[in-house]
Design a protein around this motif. Structure first.
Motif, PDB file in Angstrom:
ATOM      1  N   UNK A 123      10.745  -0.759  16.349  1.00 52.38           N
ATOM      2  CA  UNK A 123      12.139  -1.134  16.532  1.00 52.38           C
ATOM      3  C   UNK A 123      13.051  -0.240  15.716  1.00 52.38           C
ATOM      4  N   UNK A 124      14.135  -0.825  15.197  1.00 51.63           N
ATOM      5  CA  UNK A 124      15.093  -0.044  14.419  1.00 51.63           C
ATOM      6  C   UNK A 124      14.710   0.055  12.946  1.00 51.63           C
ATOM      7  N   UNK A 125      13.647  -0.655  12.555  1.00 52.13           N
ATOM      8  CA  UNK A 125      13.199  -0.595  11.163  1.00 52.13           C
ATOM      9  C   UNK A 125      12.442   0.711  10.935  1.00 52.13           C
ATOM     10  N   UNK A 126      12.777   1.407   9.870  1.00 48.20           N
ATOM     11  CA  UNK A 126      12.141   2.695   9.602  1.00 48.20           C
ATOM     12  C   UNK A 126      10.670   2.534   9.266  1.00 48.20           C
ATOM     13  N   UNK A 127       9.901   3.619   9.415  1.00 46.48           N
ATOM     14  CA  UNK A 127       8.490   3.604   9.064  1.00 46.48           C
ATOM     15  C   UNK A 127       8.323   3.292   7.572  1.00 46.48           C
ATOM     16  N   UNK A 128       9.239   3.824   6.756  1.00 45.29           N
ATOM     17  CA  UNK A 128       9.154   3.602   5.316  1.00 45.29           C
ATOM     18  C   UNK A 128       9.279   2.118   5.002  1.00 45.29           C
ATOM     19  N   UNK A 129      10.298   1.465   5.585  1.00 45.93           N
ATOM     20  CA  UNK A 129      10.517   0.042   5.329  1.00 45.93           C
ATOM     21  C   UNK A 129       9.370  -0.798   5.880  1.00 45.93           C
ATOM     22  N   UNK A 130       8.854  -0.424   7.043  1.00 45.20           N
ATOM     23  CA  UNK A 130       7.736  -1.168   7.640  1.00 45.20           C
ATOM     24  C   UNK A 130       6.500  -1.070   6.770  1.00 45.20           C
ATOM     25  N   UNK A 131       6.222   0.127   6.287  1.00 40.63           N
ATOM     26  CA  UNK A 131       5.041   0.314   5.431  1.00 40.63           C
ATOM     27  C   UNK A 131       5.171  -0.495   4.150  1.00 40.63           C
ATOM     28  N   UNK A 132       6.380  -0.515   3.576  1.00 39.84           N
ATOM     29  CA  UNK A 132       6.616  -1.269   2.355  1.00 39.84           C
ATOM     30  C   UNK A 132       6.422  -2.768   2.597  1.00 39.84           C
ATOM     31  N   UNK A 133       6.891  -3.256   3.772  1.00 37.99           N
ATOM     32  CA  UNK A 133       6.793  -4.682   4.075  1.00 37.99           C
ATOM     33  C   UNK A 133       5.350  -5.102   4.347  1.00 37.99           C
ATOM     34  N   UNK A 134       4.554  -4.225   4.947  1.00 37.68           N
ATOM     35  CA  UNK A 134       3.176  -4.564   5.307  1.00 37.68           C
ATOM     36  C   UNK A 134       2.213  -4.451   4.127  1.00 37.68           C
ATOM     37  N   UNK A 135       2.573  -3.640   3.157  1.00 36.14           N
ATOM     38  CA  UNK A 135       1.669  -3.378   2.040  1.00 36.14           C
ATOM     39  C   UNK A 135       1.712  -4.495   0.998  1.00 36.14           C
ATOM     40  N   UNK A 137      -0.106  -5.388  -3.109  1.00 33.21           N
ATOM     41  CA  UNK A 137      -0.705  -4.699  -4.255  1.00 33.21           C
ATOM     42  C   UNK A 137      -2.211  -4.595  -4.091  1.00 33.21           C
ATOM     43  N   UNK A 138      -2.804  -5.629  -3.466  1.00 34.55           N
ATOM     44  CA  UNK A 138      -4.253  -5.621  -3.264  1.00 34.55           C
ATOM     45  C   UNK A 138      -4.653  -4.769  -2.065  1.00 34.55           C
ATOM     46  N   UNK A 139      -3.783  -4.687  -1.064  1.00 32.16           N
ATOM     47  CA  UNK A 139      -4.133  -3.983   0.167  1.00 32.16           C
ATOM     48  C   UNK A 139      -2.959  -3.147   0.666  1.00 32.16           C
ATOM     49  N   UNK A 140      -2.764  -1.961   0.083  1.00 30.22           N
ATOM     50  CA  UNK A 140      -1.678  -1.093   0.547  1.00 30.22           C
ATOM     51  C   UNK A 140      -1.980  -0.528   1.932  1.00 30.22           C
ATOM     52  N   UNK A 141      -0.946  -0.305   2.704  1.00 31.61           N
ATOM     53  CA  UNK A 141      -1.096   0.254   4.044  1.00 31.61           C
ATOM     54  C   UNK A 141      -0.868   1.755   3.975  1.00 31.61           C
ATOM     55  N   UNK A 142      -1.890   2.523   4.360  1.00 31.45           N
ATOM     56  CA  UNK A 142      -1.797   3.978   4.337  1.00 31.45           C
ATOM     57  C   UNK A 142      -1.267   4.537   5.642  1.00 31.45           C
TER      58      UNK A 142
END
Length: 260
Positions: A123-135, A137-142
């Motif tokens: 959608x209109x949410x940036x990849x950066x913001x999406x990655x931050x929201x999905x990650x 501390x125990x399971x970061x999204x690469x």
């Protein structure tokens, strides 16, 4: 945040053509709703990008309405959309949409969109913001996992090319575990770039390359990310409302045509 169109001129070729006074009005409106420090270079650039994208989206919605009216055999000037403030503004836009320069840019944009091999579902949410929201501390999204999530739906991945690229990334990542020379081991960013390629002015998996003052976006503080996500969601809601208003205008026109 109210749309930038409510405080700046609608007769601009783009946000970059806005006067410093118009931009200050838009920034002030934003500060009425959110606690943002525009003296922070990074925050200022986020706000500027937000305004620039909202202005572009508004103009795109107007152009879409213009084209629909043309296809229906109607005179666009006689059917001003409700999202345009005045009739004079709409007449300026119609003339702008018919100008040689705009037609050339529009044709070029259409050709460029046709070259995109597949679309994402962010959608209109940036990849950066999406990655931050999905990650977490125990399971970061690469980058590789982000690629999978951004190009997948509940029914699976969009097309065979997406499936092939993701499979190649995973295989290449697994092959790194067998390398003895640690200096030659690629990280996920390098793997993704190798598989899907590089483009001038962009960062693989992130989007357009930022200006120097925006270079730390991937590690932006949570307050910045939260603001960006909130602004994006509000814009998404506003876009849906604008589309509904545009559809209502179209339905009214059809009803009038049937009654006359």
């Amino acid at each position: 945040m109210r749309h930038p169109m409510n405080v700046v001129s609608q007769r601009l070729t783009g946000w970059s053509a806005a006067t410093p006074h118009d931009k200050e009005l838009a920034h002030r409106r934003l500060q009425e709703k959110f606690d943002v420090d525009l003296n922070d270079g990074q925050m200022f650039e986020i706000v500027e990008r937000h305004c620039r994208e909202r202005y572009k989206e508004h103009r795109s919605t107007c152009h879409k309405k213009y084209k629909e009216l043309k296809l229906e055999g109607k005179d666009p000037i006689q059917h001003k959309p409700s999202i345009v403030k005045t009739q004079d503004d709409w007449e300026w836009m119609c003339a702008h949409f018919e100008s040689e320069g705009f037609l050339k840019r529009s044709a070029a944009a259409t050709r460029n969109r046709a070259k995109i091999p597949y679309n994402h579902h962010g959608g209109t949410i940036s990849f950066v913001a999406t990655r931050e929201a999905l990650s977490t501390q125990e399971e970061p999204v690469g980058p590789i996992e982000l690629f999978r999530r951004m190009h997948s739906t509940a029914k699976g991945r969009d097309n065979q090319l997406v499936e092939s690229h993701y499979k190649e990334m995973v295989e290449l990542q697994q092959s790194q575990l067998q390398l003895e020379d640690h200096a030659s081991i690629m990280d996920e960013t390098a793997i993704r770039a190798q598989v899907i390629g590089r483009s001038a002015g962009t960062i693989s998996g992130i989007g357009p390359a930022p200006h120097k003052s925006y270079i730390n976006t991937r590690k932006a503080p949570s307050k910045v990310i939260e603001l960006l996500e909130l602004l994006t969601q509000k814009d998404k809601d506003k876009t849906e409302q604008l589309e509904l208003l545009t559809q209502n205008d179209k339905d009214k026109d059809n009803l009038i045509s049937q009654l006359t």
